[in-house]
Enzyme design. Structure first.
Site, PDB file in Angstrom:
ATOM      1  N   ASN A  45      55.703  46.199 134.077  1.00  0.00           N
ATOM      2  CA  ASN A  45      57.160  46.902 133.880  1.00  0.00           C
ATOM      3  C   ASN A  45      56.980  47.715 132.436  1.00  0.00           C
ATOM      4  OD1 ASN A  45      56.734  44.255 132.509  1.00  0.00           O
ATOM      5  ND2 ASN A  45      59.175  44.193 132.471  1.00  0.00           N
ATOM      6  N   GLU A  47      59.780  49.750 129.926  1.00  0.00           N
ATOM      7  CA  GLU A  47      61.082  50.130 129.904  1.00  0.00           C
ATOM      8  C   GLU A  47      61.217  51.071 128.825  1.00  0.00           C
ATOM      9  OE1 GLU A  47      62.318  46.218 128.068  1.00  0.00           O
ATOM     10  OE2 GLU A  47      62.227  45.135 130.031  1.00  0.00           O
ATOM     11  N   CYS A  56      60.008  48.813 137.131  1.00  0.00           N
ATOM     12  CA  CYS A  56      59.581  47.399 137.516  1.00  0.00           C
ATOM     13  C   CYS A  56      57.872  47.552 137.647  1.00  0.00           C
ATOM     14  CB  CYS A  56      60.144  46.830 138.603  1.00  0.00           C
ATOM     15  SG  CYS A  56      61.874  46.524 138.312  1.00  0.00           S
ATOM     16  N   GLU A  58      56.098  46.003 139.983  1.00  0.00           N
ATOM     17  CA  GLU A  58      56.003  46.576 141.374  1.00  0.00           C
ATOM     18  C   GLU A  58      55.893  47.815 141.750  1.00  0.00           C
ATOM     19  OE1 GLU A  58      58.043  44.552 140.160  1.00  0.00           O
ATOM     20  OE2 GLU A  58      58.571  42.643 141.314  1.00  0.00           O
ATOM     21  N   CYS A  94      62.752  42.505 142.505  1.00  0.00           N
ATOM     22  CA  CYS A  94      64.249  43.003 142.429  1.00  0.00           C
ATOM     23  C   CYS A  94      64.458  43.507 143.585  1.00  0.00           C
ATOM     24  CB  CYS A  94      64.604  43.984 141.082  1.00  0.00           C
ATOM     25  SG  CYS A  94      63.782  45.526 141.448  1.00  0.00           S
ATOM     26  N   CYS A  97      62.891  47.067 144.194  1.00  0.00           N
ATOM     27  CA  CYS A  97      61.131  46.963 144.578  1.00  0.00           C
ATOM     28  C   CYS A  97      61.356  46.474 146.015  1.00  0.00           C
ATOM     29  CB  CYS A  97      60.736  45.917 143.573  1.00  0.00           C
ATOM     30  SG  CYS A  97      60.374  46.607 141.920  1.00  0.00           S
TER      31      CYS A  97
HETATM   32  N1  THU Z   1      61.397  43.483 136.266  1.00  0.00           N
HETATM   33  C1  THU Z   1      60.235  43.701 137.015  1.00  0.00           C
HETATM   34  O1  THU Z   1      59.249  44.158 136.684  1.00  0.00           O
HETATM   35  N2  THU Z   1      60.046  43.446 138.363  1.00  0.00           N
HETATM   36  C2  THU Z   1      61.049  42.781 138.953  1.00  0.00           C
HETATM   37  O2  THU Z   1      60.930  42.634 140.202  1.00  0.00           O
HETATM   38  C3  THU Z   1      62.210  41.908 138.215  1.00  0.00           C
HETATM   39  C4  THU Z   1      62.692  42.824 137.006  1.00  0.00           C
HETATM   40  C5  THU Z   1      61.344  43.602 135.114  1.00  0.00           C
HETATM   41  C6  THU Z   1      62.615  44.887 134.686  1.00  0.00           C
HETATM   42  C7  THU Z   1      62.663  44.788 133.277  1.00  0.00           C
HETATM   43  O3  THU Z   1      61.506  45.443 132.538  1.00  0.00           O
HETATM   44  C8  THU Z   1      62.400  43.260 132.958  1.00  0.00           C
HETATM   45  O4  THU Z   1      61.576  42.637 134.076  1.00  0.00           O
HETATM   46  C9  THU Z   1      63.708  42.452 132.880  1.00  0.00           C
HETATM   47  O5  THU Z   1      64.733  42.734 133.803  1.00  0.00           O
END
Ligand code: THU
Length: 140
Positions: A45, A47, A56, A58, A94, A97
């Site tokens: 991930n 940000e 994310c 995925e 999420c 994704c």
């Molecule tokens: N996140 C993912 O990378 N994948 C998911 O399926 C759930 C959330 C990340 C997004 C963000 O950078 C952090 O987790 C907190 O939400």
């Protein structure tokens, strides 16, 4: 999917957490996708100070694969948890994704949610995204 293949995907997903860029959530996620051609694509991930451009793990992995012309996939391993956590809990993908998986994956696609190489749960795509809206709805 053999047990060895599952473990390899989880190991690669765990390694990817080291590359997560998470100065805001401090929640590090790694993903590893097995393509139909046998290649593994990984992602973390990433940000952003403006929040919404965050990506994310995925989707990072899927977009790396698709941007190299690969569009058929067998499975994805996902691991996530807070920075510095001694033990990980499961990190379910999420909704966004799940929808990206729906674009490129068939019903037999396997989602591996893992806490470690030995502790994981397997799901099919329809289990985590029933009655999905996908290419068939637009393209027939
Ligand atoms: N996140 C993912 O990378 N994948 C998911 O399926 C759930 C959330 C990340 C997004 C963000 O950078 C952090 O987790 C907190 O939400």
């Amino acid at each position: 999917m053999s047990g060895e293949q599952i473990k390899e995907l989880i190991e690669k997903a765990l390694e990817m957490r080291n590359f997560s860029y998470t100065p805001y959530s401090h929640y590090n996620v790694g993903a590893a996708i097995l393509a139909a051609n046998g290649t593994i694509y990984t992602g973390c991930n990433i940000e952003n100070a403006s929040f919404t451009p965050s990506n994310c793990a995925e989707r990072t992995a899927f977009f790396k694969a698709v941007s190299e012309g690969v569009k058929e996939f067998k499975a994805i391993a996902i691991v996530g948890g807070p920075d510095g956590a001694k033990e990980l809990d499961y990190c379910p993908p999420c909704g966004v994704c799940r929808q990206v998986m729906s674009e490129f994956c068939r019903d037999d696609f396997t989602v591996i949610c893992a806490k470690s190489v030995d502790k994981y749960k397997l799901y099919s795509l329809p289990e985590i995204l029933p009655d999905r809206f996908g290419p068939k709805d637009l393209l027939g």
